[in-house]
Scaffold this motif. Sequence first.
Motif: not given
Length: 219
Positions: A193-194, A196-201
């Motif tokens: 997660s970056d 901003e807590l945007d999850r990237v898988e």
Amino acid sequence: MSSRERILGRVRRALADVPPDDTPYEEAVPRPYLRRHGDRDVAATVDLLAANLADYRAVVHRSDTAGLPALIARLLAHRGSASVLVPTGLDPAWLADTDPGITRVEDRAESTPGELDRVDSVVTGCAVAIAETGTIVLDGSPDQGRRRITLIPDHHVCVVRVPDQVVSSVPEALERLIPTRPLTWISGPSATSDIELDRVEGVHGPRTLEVVLAEDGTG
């Protein structure tokens, strides 16, 4: 004097007054922590493993040994895989029902990261699965292959033999593992997660992890 020599010198000075027959470190510090939490039977332990795997966004399937080849074939077909990476020690029966049109790629030392990245799926076994943490541990055994083959392809199908390879807790898992082997601890598909807590898988490993809990089995 190098940094290494400086550090070792400090260690020797710190140990100068320790008698030779002093209690070994592993015995000097009491560790009365719980080895496991709760009193679950085998079925409840496997259910907990499945729940925690799903909580980590792994896709969990259940099968018996006899149905394993058909299930793996179905998973690869549903994924649309044109190629599958196969460790040298994987049970051939597991892929017996796989579409013959799917290219089987061997686990080779000379394979480049680029070549592995072009493989659609990888199928492996595991060393142990930990119910309390939803963690799969690989140790580089012949049915698991080199560590990189489970880190580069985007789709990993991992077979866990139930109940033989399922334990309740991390301490129980550690008793089964050899620390000098290349251990890979997997809790769900790769993700980060970056700020901003945007999850990237799929950043550090497979984007999709499918775990097959295979009952009755040494198959």
